[in-house]
Design a protein around this motif. Sequence first.
Motif, PDB file in Angstrom:
ATOM      1  N   GLY A  34       8.318 -17.802 -25.678  1.00  0.00           N
ATOM      2  CA  GLY A  34       6.973 -18.270 -25.985  1.00  0.00           C
ATOM      3  C   GLY A  34       6.104 -17.136 -26.473  1.00  0.00           C
ATOM      4  O   GLY A  34       4.922 -17.046 -26.125  1.00  0.00           O
ATOM      5  N   ASN A 158       4.277 -26.914 -22.116  1.00  0.00           N
ATOM      6  CA  ASN A 158       5.489 -26.139 -22.354  1.00  0.00           C
ATOM      7  C   ASN A 158       6.606 -26.780 -21.525  1.00  0.00           C
ATOM      8  O   ASN A 158       6.503 -26.824 -20.296  1.00  0.00           O
ATOM      9  N   PRO A 159       7.629 -27.395 -22.177  1.00  0.00           N
ATOM     10  CA  PRO A 159       8.077 -27.146 -23.554  1.00  0.00           C
ATOM     11  C   PRO A 159       7.742 -28.236 -24.580  1.00  0.00           C
ATOM     12  O   PRO A 159       7.992 -28.042 -25.761  1.00  0.00           O
ATOM     13  N   TYR A 189      -2.452 -22.776 -22.638  1.00  0.00           N
ATOM     14  CA  TYR A 189      -2.428 -23.021 -24.083  1.00  0.00           C
ATOM     15  C   TYR A 189      -3.682 -23.705 -24.620  1.00  0.00           C
ATOM     16  O   TYR A 189      -3.742 -24.014 -25.807  1.00  0.00           O
ATOM     17  N   LYS A 219      -1.858 -15.512 -24.252  1.00  0.00           N
ATOM     18  CA  LYS A 219      -1.776 -16.178 -25.547  1.00  0.00           C
ATOM     19  C   LYS A 219      -3.032 -15.974 -26.403  1.00  0.00           C
ATOM     20  O   LYS A 219      -3.019 -16.292 -27.589  1.00  0.00           O
ATOM     21  N   ARG A 283       2.584 -23.714 -37.717  1.00  0.00           N
ATOM     22  CA  ARG A 283       3.130 -24.994 -37.247  1.00  0.00           C
ATOM     23  C   ARG A 283       3.472 -25.897 -38.418  1.00  0.00           C
ATOM     24  O   ARG A 283       4.560 -26.507 -38.461  1.00  0.00           O
ATOM     25  N   LEU A 307       2.641 -23.742 -28.747  1.00  0.00           N
ATOM     26  CA  LEU A 307       3.530 -22.870 -29.519  1.00  0.00           C
ATOM     27  C   LEU A 307       4.919 -23.440 -29.759  1.00  0.00           C
ATOM     28  O   LEU A 307       5.786 -22.718 -30.272  1.00  0.00           O
ATOM     29  N   PHE A 308       5.151 -24.726 -29.424  1.00  0.00           N
ATOM     30  CA  PHE A 308       6.528 -25.193 -29.390  1.00  0.00           C
ATOM     31  C   PHE A 308       6.733 -26.544 -30.069  1.00  0.00           C
ATOM     32  O   PHE A 308       5.850 -27.411 -30.045  1.00  0.00           O
ATOM     33  N   ARG A 350      14.225 -26.454 -27.392  1.00  0.00           N
ATOM     34  CA  ARG A 350      12.842 -26.035 -27.631  1.00  0.00           C
ATOM     35  C   ARG A 350      12.851 -24.929 -28.674  1.00  0.00           C
ATOM     36  O   ARG A 350      13.623 -23.964 -28.572  1.00  0.00           O
ATOM     37  N   ASN A 352      10.295 -22.256 -30.685  1.00  0.00           N
ATOM     38  CA  ASN A 352       8.997 -21.602 -30.803  1.00  0.00           C
ATOM     39  C   ASN A 352       8.707 -21.331 -32.277  1.00  0.00           C
ATOM     40  O   ASN A 352       9.566 -20.826 -32.997  1.00  0.00           O
ATOM     41  N   SER A 354       5.762 -19.672 -33.342  1.00  0.00           N
ATOM     42  CA  SER A 354       4.678 -18.693 -33.515  1.00  0.00           C
ATOM     43  C   SER A 354       5.159 -17.311 -33.916  1.00  0.00           C
ATOM     44  O   SER A 354       4.406 -16.551 -34.523  1.00  0.00           O
TER      45      SER A 354
END
Length: 374
Positions: A34, A158-159, A189, A219, A283, A307-308, A350, A352, A354
């Motif tokens: 993450g 998350n996730p 988040y 974050k 994204r 972020l996921f 999952r 990520n 980012s």
Amino acid sequence: MARLSVRSGDIKPSPVRDMLNVSQRPGMISFAGGLPSPETFAGLDLPPPPRDLLQYGPTEGEPALRERIAQDLVALGLDTDADRILVLSGSQQGIDLAAKLVVDAGVTLAVESPAYLAALQVFRFYGARFEIIDRSAPGGSWADAPPSMAYVIPTFQNPSGHCWSAAEREAMAKACLANDVILFEDDPYRDLVYEPSDRTPVSAGMAGGSWIYQGSFSKTVAPGLRLGYLTASPDLFPLLVQLKQAADLHTNRLSQWMVLQYLNDPGRAERMAQVAALYRGKRDAFADALTRHLGNLASWSLPPGGLFFWLTLADGTDVEALLKKAVERGVLFTPGSHFLAEGGASPTIRLNFSLAEPEAAERGLAVLAELLRG
């Protein structure tokens, strides 16, 4: 070994940390952790810190920082003040403190599934058993045997990336209040928002109940500072402070001073808008690449924040075998089974979005598509 505690027999390595080590290999494209994008890290031109910060400090945290955090939380609707802010050595410490406070071997916790894997790891270490939360009817089975605590990430989870609706948040608070269940709300988040979403803390509806609400600066400022915070209902807060006293005496004072400068920076709101815009672009580019490469191989929803991406592959997909082949090809992701409270195999992964640059993400997703097609 007879000299060690019974609990030590349940120590398991963290999948996150193992994958972070793998991600350091030259040329590895990592969708696994993450990790925020380094270009979002706060770059403040700071004066030299006060020298007295090199001395021991209060367990609860620096008074000025606690006051500043409290102002932000009150604005979100939380019933708190500076005297009920505890600055943490990262929000992972808050999970550990809550577990120490509540969990004995065999105690039942209510959790989402999938859920944050590092929280599940901590809860399992202390001996917890899990009951899965039904967001459509939380607490439906709690009347006879309620869990001791409910752990949730309602905002850009998350996730999964899911964001709870206002009705789901209200129902969760009511269920905890009606059954005397401690609510533990993890909210790292909330500032990474890309679409209109209800982000009202569930804890804001817990008047008269027992609750813990925590957040993180990993974050929004920088994860290397290892700084988070929590607030809690008056019945729980003093106990959490005492547990922290036994854990680390106090959190890094230099990190606290640096974060306070960030929070008081007049350009903070503009900077966070830029961070959100950057991640929204990442994204969207990732979503386009997913459609090109995995459009007929997986299903997913566009995350409104966080972020996921959470992908579901075809039933029967051997995700662990896929991971092994992907790592050999220089691509890393996290199997969805790591996030399941009930355990077992899962055709989910999952990803990520980012960290990897768009061109690297393009290459990595192409590799995954090739492997899935066989």
